[in-house]
Scaffold this motif. Sequence first.
Motif, PDB file in Angstrom:
ATOM      1  N   GLY A   1       8.892   5.954  -4.866  1.00 51.53           N
ATOM      2  CA  GLY A   1       8.070   4.967  -4.175  1.00 51.53           C
ATOM      3  C   GLY A   1       6.791   4.764  -4.951  1.00 51.53           C
ATOM      4  N   VAL A   2       5.931   3.912  -4.438  1.00 50.24           N
ATOM      5  CA  VAL A   2       4.658   3.664  -5.120  1.00 50.24           C
ATOM      6  C   VAL A   2       3.520   3.713  -4.110  1.00 50.24           C
ATOM      7  CG1 VAL A   2       3.245   1.993  -6.375  1.00 50.24           C
ATOM      8  CG2 VAL A   2       5.673   2.276  -6.970  1.00 50.24           C
ATOM      9  N   ILE A   3       2.536   4.532  -4.423  1.00 49.08           N
ATOM     10  CA  ILE A   3       1.242   4.495  -3.741  1.00 49.08           C
ATOM     11  C   ILE A   3       0.284   3.920  -4.778  1.00 49.08           C
ATOM     12  CG2 ILE A   3      -0.578   5.885  -2.696  1.00 49.08           C
ATOM     13  CD1 ILE A   3       1.769   7.951  -2.063  1.00 49.08           C
ATOM     14  N   PRO A   4      -0.250   2.729  -4.541  1.00 53.55           N
ATOM     15  CA  PRO A   4      -0.963   2.054  -5.628  1.00 53.55           C
ATOM     16  C   PRO A   4      -2.239   2.782  -6.033  1.00 53.55           C
ATOM     17  CG  PRO A   4      -1.249   0.869  -3.560  1.00 53.55           C
ATOM     18  CD  PRO A   4      -0.229   1.938  -3.298  1.00 53.55           C
ATOM     19  N   HIS A   5      -2.627   2.581  -7.291  1.00 45.93           N
ATOM     20  CA  HIS A   5      -3.896   3.115  -7.802  1.00 45.93           C
ATOM     21  C   HIS A   5      -5.041   2.402  -7.070  1.00 45.93           C
ATOM     22  CE1 HIS A   5      -7.169   4.050 -10.550  1.00 45.93           C
ATOM     23  NE2 HIS A   5      -6.377   4.915 -11.184  1.00 45.93           N
ATOM     24  N   PRO A   6      -6.057   3.164  -6.598  1.00 47.81           N
ATOM     25  CA  PRO A   6      -7.122   2.517  -5.808  1.00 47.81           C
ATOM     26  C   PRO A   6      -7.850   1.409  -6.565  1.00 47.81           C
ATOM     27  CG  PRO A   6      -7.656   4.826  -6.308  1.00 47.81           C
ATOM     28  CD  PRO A   6      -6.234   4.627  -6.688  1.00 47.81           C
ATOM     29  N   ALA A   7      -7.945   1.534  -7.888  1.00 53.54           N
ATOM     30  CA  ALA A   7      -8.615   0.471  -8.656  1.00 53.54           C
ATOM     31  C   ALA A   7      -7.833  -0.835  -8.568  1.00 53.54           C
ATOM     32  CB  ALA A   7      -8.768   0.893 -10.114  1.00 53.54           C
TER      33      ALA A   7
ATOM     34  N   GLN B   1      -5.772 -15.588   1.468  1.00 51.86           N
ATOM     35  CA  GLN B   1      -5.410 -14.580   2.461  1.00 51.86           C
ATOM     36  C   GLN B   1      -4.434 -13.594   1.819  1.00 51.86           C
ATOM     37  OE1 GLN B   1      -4.452 -16.430   6.172  1.00 51.86           O
ATOM     38  NE2 GLN B   1      -3.761 -14.505   7.089  1.00 51.86           N
ATOM     39  N   LEU B   2      -4.764 -12.311   1.869  1.00 50.95           N
ATOM     40  CA  LEU B   2      -3.919 -11.284   1.251  1.00 50.95           C
ATOM     41  C   LEU B   2      -3.360 -10.387   2.352  1.00 50.95           C
ATOM     42  CD1 LEU B   2      -2.809  -9.794  -1.233  1.00 50.95           C
ATOM     43  CD2 LEU B   2      -5.002  -8.603  -1.406  1.00 50.95           C
ATOM     44  N   GLN B   3      -2.041 -10.344   2.461  1.00 55.49           N
ATOM     45  CA  GLN B   3      -1.402  -9.550   3.509  1.00 55.49           C
ATOM     46  C   GLN B   3      -1.068  -8.159   2.987  1.00 55.49           C
ATOM     47  OE1 GLN B   3       1.025 -11.971   6.320  1.00 55.49           O
ATOM     48  NE2 GLN B   3       1.553 -13.143   4.498  1.00 55.49           N
ATOM     49  N   ARG B   4      -0.909  -7.213   3.913  1.00 58.66           N
ATOM     50  CA  ARG B   4      -0.678  -5.820   3.527  1.00 58.66           C
ATOM     51  C   ARG B   4       0.698  -5.360   3.993  1.00 58.66           C
ATOM     52  NH1 ARG B   4      -5.944  -3.344   2.581  1.00 58.66           N
ATOM     53  NH2 ARG B   4      -5.242  -1.263   3.179  1.00 58.66           N
ATOM     54  N   SER B   5       1.323  -4.538   3.162  1.00 61.18           N
ATOM     55  CA  SER B   5       2.647  -4.026   3.482  1.00 61.18           C
ATOM     56  C   SER B   5       2.688  -2.513   3.298  1.00 61.18           C
ATOM     57  CB  SER B   5       3.682  -4.694   2.556  1.00 61.18           C
ATOM     58  OG  SER B   5       4.909  -4.000   2.597  1.00 61.18           O
ATOM     59  N   ALA B   6       3.346  -1.821   4.218  1.00 66.66           N
ATOM     60  CA  ALA B   6       3.620  -0.386   4.079  1.00 66.66           C
ATOM     61  C   ALA B   6       5.018  -0.175   4.654  1.00 66.66           C
ATOM     62  CB  ALA B   6       2.586   0.436   4.829  1.00 66.66           C
ATOM     63  N   GLN B   7       5.987   0.083   3.797  1.00 62.90           N
ATOM     64  CA  GLN B   7       7.379   0.101   4.250  1.00 62.90           C
ATOM     65  C   GLN B   7       8.175   1.237   3.622  1.00 62.90           C
ATOM     66  OE1 GLN B   7       8.795  -1.757   6.514  1.00 62.90           O
ATOM     67  NE2 GLN B   7       7.436  -3.502   6.760  1.00 62.90           N
ATOM     68  N   VAL B   8       8.932   1.917   4.463  1.00 58.86           N
ATOM     69  CA  VAL B   8       9.938   2.859   3.959  1.00 58.86           C
ATOM     70  C   VAL B   8      11.256   2.103   3.855  1.00 58.86           C
ATOM     71  CG1 VAL B   8      11.320   4.868   4.629  1.00 58.86           C
ATOM     72  CG2 VAL B   8       8.838   4.955   4.801  1.00 58.86           C
TER      73      VAL B   8
ATOM     74  N   LEU C   1       0.827  -1.201   0.000  1.00 54.29           N
ATOM     75  CA  LEU C   1       0.000   0.000   0.000  1.00 54.29           C
ATOM     76  C   LEU C   1       0.862   1.252   0.000  1.00 54.29           C
ATOM     77  CD1 LEU C   1      -3.048  -0.578   0.055  1.00 54.29           C
ATOM     78  CD2 LEU C   1      -1.829  -2.350   1.291  1.00 54.29           C
ATOM     79  N   TYR C   2       2.135   1.075   0.318  1.00 59.28           N
ATOM     80  CA  TYR C   2       3.029   2.222   0.389  1.00 59.28           C
ATOM     81  C   TYR C   2       4.472   1.739   0.387  1.00 59.28           C
ATOM     82  CZ  TYR C   2       5.340   6.419   2.260  1.00 59.28           C
ATOM     83  OH  TYR C   2       6.151   7.493   2.440  1.00 59.28           O
TER      84      TYR C   2
END
Length: 364
Positions: free
Chosen positions: A270-276, A291-298, A259-260
Motif C-alpha cells: 500500500g502507500v502512505i504518502p510522503h507528507p511533503a 477542490q481536492l478530495q481525499r481517499s483512504a481505502q483498503v 492518504l492511505y
Amino acid sequence: MKDRIKRDLMDLMMVPGLSGHEDRVRRDLRQRLDEIGVETTSDRLGNLVAQFPGQGPSVMLFTHMDQLGFIVRRIEADGLIRLERLGGVPERALAAQEVLICVGEGKDISGIIANKSHHATAPAEKYHVTPYPELYVDTGLSSLAEVEDAGIRIGTPVIYAPQAIELANDRISGTSIDDRAGCAVLLEMARRLKARKSGPPVHLAFTVLEEFNLRGAQPLAQKIQPDIAIQLDLMLATDTPDMAARGDMVLGQGPGMSLYSFHGRGTLNGVIPHPAMVDLFENAARAQSIQLQRSAQVGVLTDLSYVQLVGDGVASIDMGFPMRYSHSAREVCDLGDLVALTKLLDAALGDIGPDFSLDRDDYT
Ligand SMILES: [Zn+2]
C-alpha cells in the motif's frame, strides 16, 4: 483542453491493451506523443517514457496503460472457449458481455460470454453468480479447428469489447477508463511540459502490467531512481447508494488524493504518502481554487506501492480522478475531474523548486 482530453480518452478506450499485451496501446500512445513533438523510449517490458529535463528533485509522473481481461484457457471440441481471468475481473458482471479475442490488428474475433437461457434457469440459480470456470465464450465458430484457423490459441488475450460512450453532464462510460483516463491526462501533461520554461526534471511514464502483478513500473523506477513519484489512477467514487459507507469521494467534484491505500490479500502492500507530497498538492489546490478530495481505502493498490521502495526510497503519492463501477465494462468518469486533475498536476510540478525539501524531520 476538455475536448482534447475527451478525444484522447475515448480513442484510447477503444485500443486493446491487456496486461502483458500492451503493444497496441503503447504504439498508439507513442504516436500521439510523436504528434505533440515529444520523443519517447521504451524498455524491454514495454514501459513508455518521455523525459523533460529541469532543475531540482526528479519526478516520475506515471500511469498504467494496461487493462484487465482474460486469457484463453481451453478451446472445447465444439468451438466454445473457456477463459482464465487476468486481473481483478468482477465475476458477477461477466455473463452476457461482449468480448474481443485479440488475435492481431485486423484479425480480432468478437464473442459473447454466454448467459444460460433464462427460460431454463431454476429459481435457486437466478441469484447465483456463475464462477468464471463455468462461463464460456461463443464466437460463432463451431469447432476446435475453426477456432484455431481464426488464430485463437490457448494463451490468446481477451478483453471486454472496447466501448466508449458519452453520458450527460460530461460523463464518459465504457471500458478501461481505468486507466486510459490517466493516460489522457498524461498526454495533456506532455503538451504542457513541452511548452514550460522551467521546473523539475520529469520522467513521464506509461507503465505496463499494473492490473496483472503491479510491478511493471518497478524496473523503470530502478533505472530512473526518481526522488518523487506521482501516480495517477482512479479513486473509488463513493457517491452511489452501494458505496455510501466507504468514503466521501464524489464524481464531478474534483481530483482525489490518496492518504492511505492497502491490500492485504496476497500482496500486502500500500502507500502512505510522503507528507511533503500531501502539502504540495493541498497548497497547489488551494492556490488554484481546485477542490481536492481525499481517499483512504483498503482493497485498492497501484504500482506506486513498488515504486516507492526503490533506491533510497521515493517520496510518493497516488493522485487520481473519481470513478464509478470499477473493473466492469461500464466504468464512469467525469471529464471535469480530468481537466482539474491536469491543472492541479501542472501547478504542483511548478511548485517543486530546486530547494524543495523531502526531509522527514521537517514534519512532526
Ligand atoms: Zn488502474
